[in-house]
Design a protein around this motif. Structure first.
Motif, mmCIF file in Angstrom:
data_model
loop_
_atom_site.group_PDB
_atom_site.id
_atom_site.type_symbol
_atom_site.label_atom_id
_atom_site.label_comp_id
_atom_site.label_asym_id
_atom_site.label_seq_id
_atom_site.Cartn_x
_atom_site.Cartn_y
_atom_site.Cartn_z
ATOM 1 N N PHE A 162 0.861 -1.184 0.000
ATOM 2 C CA PHE A 162 0.000 0.000 0.000
ATOM 3 C C PHE A 162 0.897 1.233 0.000
ATOM 4 N N ASN A 163 0.993 1.857 -1.164
ATOM 5 C CA ASN A 163 1.760 3.090 -1.332
ATOM 6 C C ASN A 163 3.258 2.858 -1.141
ATOM 7 N N VAL A 164 3.834 2.139 -2.087
ATOM 8 C CA VAL A 164 5.265 1.824 -2.035
ATOM 9 C C VAL A 164 5.976 2.358 -3.277
ATOM 10 N N SER A 165 7.284 2.383 -3.169
ATOM 11 C CA SER A 165 8.136 2.893 -4.244
ATOM 12 C C SER A 165 8.404 1.818 -5.298
ATOM 13 N N ASP A 166 8.991 2.260 -6.413
ATOM 14 C CA ASP A 166 9.383 1.332 -7.481
ATOM 15 C C ASP A 166 10.303 0.234 -6.946
ATOM 16 N N SER A 167 11.282 0.600 -6.144
ATOM 17 C CA SER A 167 12.250 -0.396 -5.671
ATOM 18 C C SER A 167 11.593 -1.475 -4.812
ATOM 19 N N ILE A 168 10.617 -1.112 -4.030
ATOM 20 C CA ILE A 168 9.942 -2.105 -3.191
ATOM 21 C C ILE A 168 9.046 -3.004 -4.035
ATOM 22 N N ILE A 169 8.276 -2.451 -4.943
ATOM 23 C CA ILE A 169 7.366 -3.266 -5.753
ATOM 24 C C ILE A 169 8.147 -4.211 -6.661
ATOM 25 N N ARG A 170 9.303 -3.768 -7.149
ATOM 26 C CA ARG A 170 10.093 -4.596 -8.065
ATOM 27 C C ARG A 170 10.747 -5.792 -7.378
ATOM 28 N N ALA A 171 10.756 -5.812 -6.069
ATOM 29 C CA ALA A 171 11.360 -6.940 -5.354
ATOM 30 C C ALA A 171 10.675 -8.259 -5.710
ATOM 31 N N ASP A 172 9.357 -8.218 -5.966
ATOM 32 C CA ASP A 172 8.664 -9.454 -6.330
ATOM 33 C C ASP A 172 7.500 -9.241 -7.288
ATOM 34 N N HIS A 173 7.453 -8.089 -7.934
ATOM 35 C CA HIS A 173 6.468 -7.805 -8.978
ATOM 36 C C HIS A 173 7.240 -7.489 -10.264
ATOM 37 N N SER A 174 6.677 -7.851 -11.394
ATOM 38 C CA SER A 174 7.288 -7.525 -12.685
ATOM 39 C C SER A 174 6.526 -6.371 -13.313
ATOM 40 N N ILE A 175 7.259 -5.363 -13.710
ATOM 41 C CA ILE A 175 6.656 -4.210 -14.374
ATOM 42 C C ILE A 175 6.981 -4.325 -15.858
ATOM 43 N N SER A 176 5.954 -4.421 -16.673
ATOM 44 C CA SER A 176 6.145 -4.564 -18.118
ATOM 45 C C SER A 176 6.730 -3.283 -18.700
ATOM 46 N N GLU A 177 7.316 -3.442 -19.884
ATOM 47 C CA GLU A 177 7.977 -2.309 -20.534
ATOM 48 C C GLU A 177 6.978 -1.243 -20.985
ATOM 49 N N ASN A 178 7.493 -0.049 -21.115
ATOM 50 C CA ASN A 178 6.743 1.081 -21.659
ATOM 51 C C ASN A 178 6.501 0.802 -23.144
ATOM 52 N N ILE A 179 5.253 0.832 -23.591
ATOM 53 C CA ILE A 179 4.944 0.531 -24.995
ATOM 54 C C ILE A 179 5.645 1.488 -25.949
ATOM 55 N N PRO B 242 4.739 7.129 -14.238
ATOM 56 C CA PRO B 242 5.556 8.070 -13.465
ATOM 57 C C PRO B 242 6.473 7.297 -12.514
ATOM 58 N N ALA B 243 7.562 7.903 -12.138
ATOM 59 C CA ALA B 243 8.470 7.292 -11.169
ATOM 60 C C ALA B 243 7.819 7.336 -9.784
ATOM 61 N N CYS B 244 7.894 6.232 -9.085
ATOM 62 C CA CYS B 244 7.369 6.146 -7.716
ATOM 63 C C CYS B 244 8.577 6.071 -6.784
ATOM 64 N N THR B 245 8.929 7.185 -6.201
ATOM 65 C CA THR B 245 10.149 7.241 -5.397
ATOM 66 C C THR B 245 9.907 7.557 -3.923
ATOM 67 N N SER B 246 8.732 8.018 -3.590
ATOM 68 C CA SER B 246 8.451 8.436 -2.213
ATOM 69 C C SER B 246 7.908 7.270 -1.389
ATOM 70 N N MET B 247 8.084 7.360 -0.078
ATOM 71 C CA MET B 247 7.472 6.417 0.862
ATOM 72 C C MET B 247 6.689 7.170 1.937
ATOM 73 N N LYS B 248 6.510 8.489 1.764
ATOM 74 C CA LYS B 248 5.836 9.296 2.785
ATOM 75 C C LYS B 248 4.429 8.804 3.095
ATOM 76 N N ALA C 69 6.846 -6.889 7.485
ATOM 77 C CA ALA C 69 6.927 -6.202 6.188
ATOM 78 C C ALA C 69 8.233 -5.417 6.209
ATOM 79 N N ASP C 70 9.331 -6.139 6.154
ATOM 80 C CA ASP C 70 10.637 -5.520 6.379
ATOM 81 C C ASP C 70 10.971 -4.422 5.378
ATOM 82 N N LYS C 71 10.585 -4.587 4.116
ATOM 83 C CA LYS C 71 10.904 -3.552 3.120
ATOM 84 C C LYS C 71 10.231 -2.223 3.446
ATOM 85 N N CYS C 72 9.052 -2.306 4.079
ATOM 86 C CA CYS C 72 8.287 -1.106 4.448
ATOM 87 C C CYS C 72 8.499 -0.722 5.907
#
Length: 177
Positions: free
Chosen positions: A29-46, A69-75, A164-167
């Protein structure tokens, strides 16, 4: 499938489907790119795919995303925004945490979440909260139970938790008696 959302001008990944259980899992719930990429695959930009990469070998459409958009915040991360803050085990902090656990119990919440401050070592703090013989979480629950009526008291023998160690979060699963 999950979403990208904007909160106060910052972009976040939000995956309410992760964990596939009866218990809501706030790990994504409301995580950055680096956290989601740990076990989710983000498909390429068309827009970056060329000719043959737009179709798979079987002539079906390839997986792709629109520009993201880039997801960089964890606020606005769930644990940071809604979890009981743990910034140390001072008497004042312990009173606040026990009161927050009591409040969750009064509403018969199935879970209570904690956020471990970035200044603390996550693993050591969680070990102090849940490790035997005298763990801090047990103190919070005992203190909360003293203020609760029968039927709303937390069953101290049936406590479960999910890290939830990453968060920097800790979800405690509550049962009542």
């Amino acid at each position: 499938m999950w979403n990208i959302i904007s909160v106060d001008g910052d972009w976040y990944h939000l995956d309410p489907t992760w964990g596939d259980s009866d218990l809501l899992n706030y790990h994504y719930f409301n995580v950055s790119d680096s956290i989601i990429r740990a076990d989710h695959s983000i498909s390429e930009n068309i827009l970056l795919l060329k000719g043959e990469k737009v179709k798979d070998e079987d002539d079906s459409s390839a997986d792709y995303n629109l520009p993201l958009p880039a997801c960089t915040s964890m606020k606005a991360n769930y644990f940071r925004a809604r979890g009981i803050p743990v910034s140390g085990f001072t008497s004042e902090n312990n009173k606040k945490a026990a009161a927050a656990v009591a409040s969750a119990a009064k509403s018969k919440s199935r879970t209570v979440e904690f956020y471990i401050d970035e200044k603390l070592n996550y693993e050591d703090t969680v070990a102090q909260m849940i490790g035997a013989p005298k763990y801090q979480l047990f103190h919070y629950i005992q203190t909360a139970n003293r203020s609760l009526k029968a039927g709303s008291r937390i069953n101290e023998d049936k406590i479960q938790y999910v890290q939830a160690d990453k968060c920097r979060g800790l979800t405690v699963i509550l049962e009542y008696h």
